[in-house]
Scaffold this active site. Sequence first.
Site, PDB file in Angstrom:
ATOM      1  N   SER A   1       0.839  -1.195   0.000  1.00  0.00           N
ATOM      2  CA  SER A   1       0.000   0.000   0.000  1.00  0.00           C
ATOM      3  C   SER A   1       0.874   1.245   0.000  1.00  0.00           C
ATOM      4  O   SER A   1       2.012   1.232   0.483  1.00  0.00           O
ATOM      5  CB  SER A   1      -0.930   0.007   1.217  1.00  0.00           C
ATOM      6  OG  SER A   1      -0.170   0.031   2.419  1.00  0.00           O
TER       7      SER A   1
ATOM      8  N   SER B   1       6.956   5.438   9.511  1.00  0.00           N
ATOM      9  CA  SER B   1       6.945   4.048   9.067  1.00  0.00           C
ATOM     10  C   SER B   1       5.524   3.519   9.008  1.00  0.00           C
ATOM     11  O   SER B   1       4.749   3.694   9.943  1.00  0.00           O
ATOM     12  CB  SER B   1       7.776   3.194  10.036  1.00  0.00           C
ATOM     13  OG  SER B   1       7.474   1.825   9.915  1.00  0.00           O
ATOM     14  N   LYS B   2       5.187   2.854   7.882  1.00  0.00           N
ATOM     15  CA  LYS B   2       3.856   2.233   7.773  1.00  0.00           C
ATOM     16  C   LYS B   2       3.664   1.192   8.868  1.00  0.00           C
ATOM     17  O   LYS B   2       2.578   1.072   9.437  1.00  0.00           O
ATOM     18  CB  LYS B   2       3.697   1.563   6.402  1.00  0.00           C
ATOM     19  CG  LYS B   2       3.210   2.474   5.312  1.00  0.00           C
ATOM     20  CD  LYS B   2       2.783   1.713   4.082  1.00  0.00           C
ATOM     21  CE  LYS B   2       3.897   0.951   3.422  1.00  0.00           C
ATOM     22  NZ  LYS B   2       3.485   0.366   2.131  1.00  0.00           N
ATOM     23  N   ARG B   3       4.719   0.450   9.153  1.00  0.00           N
ATOM     24  CA  ARG B   3       4.596  -0.643  10.121  1.00  0.00           C
ATOM     25  C   ARG B   3       4.406  -0.124  11.538  1.00  0.00           C
ATOM     26  O   ARG B   3       3.602  -0.644  12.297  1.00  0.00           O
ATOM     27  CB  ARG B   3       5.849  -1.536  10.043  1.00  0.00           C
ATOM     28  CG  ARG B   3       5.815  -2.737  10.961  1.00  0.00           C
ATOM     29  CD  ARG B   3       7.013  -3.647  10.689  1.00  0.00           C
ATOM     30  NE  ARG B   3       8.269  -2.945  10.815  1.00  0.00           N
ATOM     31  CZ  ARG B   3       8.902  -2.766  11.987  1.00  0.00           C
ATOM     32  NH1 ARG B   3       8.358  -3.232  13.102  1.00  0.00           N
ATOM     33  NH2 ARG B   3      10.061  -2.138  12.032  1.00  0.00           N
TER      34      ARG B   3
ATOM     35  N   ASP C   1       1.179   3.352  11.329  1.00  0.00           N
ATOM     36  CA  ASP C   1      -0.154   3.223  10.737  1.00  0.00           C
ATOM     37  C   ASP C   1      -0.420   4.348   9.737  1.00  0.00           C
ATOM     38  O   ASP C   1      -1.403   5.073   9.839  1.00  0.00           O
ATOM     39  CB  ASP C   1      -1.211   3.221  11.839  1.00  0.00           C
ATOM     40  CG  ASP C   1      -2.581   2.773  11.325  1.00  0.00           C
ATOM     41  OD1 ASP C   1      -2.626   2.028  10.323  1.00  0.00           O
ATOM     42  OD2 ASP C   1      -3.601   3.171  11.906  1.00  0.00           O
TER      43      ASP C   1
END
Length: 499
Positions: free
Chosen positions: A20, A264-266, A269
């Site tokens: 994503s 960070s996406k991880r 969020d």
Amino acid sequence: MTSATTEPVRVRFAPSPTGSLHIGGVRTALFNWLFARHHGGQFLLRIEDTDETRYVEGAEAQILAALRWMGLDWDEGPDIGGPHAPYVQSQRHALGIYQGYADALLERGLAYKSFVTPEELEQQKAAALARGIKSFRYRGAERDWDAAQVAAAEASGKPYTVRLKVPLTGVTEFSDLIRGGDEISIENNQLYDIVLLKSTGMPVYHFAHLIDDYLMGITHVIRGEEWVPSTPYHVQLYKAFAWDLPQFAHVPNILRQDGRGKLSKRKDDVGANRFWERGYLPESLTNYLALQGWSYDDHTEIMSRAELIERFTLERVQASPARWNPDKLLDMNGIYIRALDPDDLTLRLLPFLSAAGLIDTPPTAAQQAYVRELVPLIHERLKELGEAPELLAFFLQEINPPPAELLIQKKMDPASTRTALAAALERLTPVEMWEPATLEATLRPLAEELGLKPGQLFGTLRVAATGSSVAPPLFETLAAIGRERVLQRVQMALAQLPA
């Protein structure tokens, strides 16, 4: 150097379909889009999918959906085509677009075939580290091979990559618009011979993106500052082909809220899809992202899309990192929600209510009309559209009888609570004009008659009618729930209290 140009501005956003879209990628796309629209130029979308090992099925569709939701329309791209189609690198590779350029560099001695295996390369790195060399810079022995040696290696069937023959001496320089046009210089002996084509013949990012940028007439390369260390290699490639450099602009990183590392996406969020899932408006997210590294002045924050286009320049983009502030974004989203017309807000809430199973998909005309009636009750409280299902659930579906302990207010007991509810039911039953003013005129005197504070009676009634101690203003809530349902719910609540 400035961002002013006499030729038509052409910029691109070129994401990789490896998952994503990161919200930082959306910010980069936005800066490109604003720059193009400000100058009356073109914004291109290109999918860079040459990294087969990290490719994620469906990621391209998600990327396009995220950009469309943000309203970042493109003038050329994989779904709409254009004069430089296709706009997907694997498709361009299949057409043989990149191979000819690699062959040209090989013929001119500016690139070479490297027969080192991944295992041998790791061994060389380990040996260098053992000698205290932390930054291993690969320069293949094949740089200096003659044609016979290359032919013999090829005849053995050993796979090879194609590497750029980076100069061993001298310096590589380029300018960056976001750093005031200052020259960035690096000694060539600090560089290494980068791979241009993998052993499969697939081009790597460094090679493919540069050829595409040239063929597509990209005038300004606006990308994240993590690409600054790679830019000297790109400059070397432009020189090798004798092509004019585009203007580079490396936008600052977005740091985590605490400033410790990049967003960070991880950990944070911040996948782009999460923002529409939670109910952020594209207008507010556009406004907030524009301020991540750019500002118009020292006080203006709320700006429409048209104002952002008019005001956006690369000269106002800061070189220092931005810092993510989810609280500020949430507040800004609330401001934009409150500014929506109630009819517009109703339409935006319907998908969230449908997803929660509170209304049909698609909603009936009656359901839509009822939601429109409810919108004023929550309009000022919403900060995310995704909050609406919880706030409106007791309007749109039946509730379970609330437990006695929730019905009993401070300084009341089961007996006084039952007396209060029974009296309220008696007063409400004959009311025919079921609207807020009448309900207030009926219930407010009752509290005094019962010797209760208004908050005690109203709190008990709120729980009885909604199943929750938190709800919009009581009389408007009772009116919106409707006479029959309110009377029924009060009766159900009475049954929870001992006689």
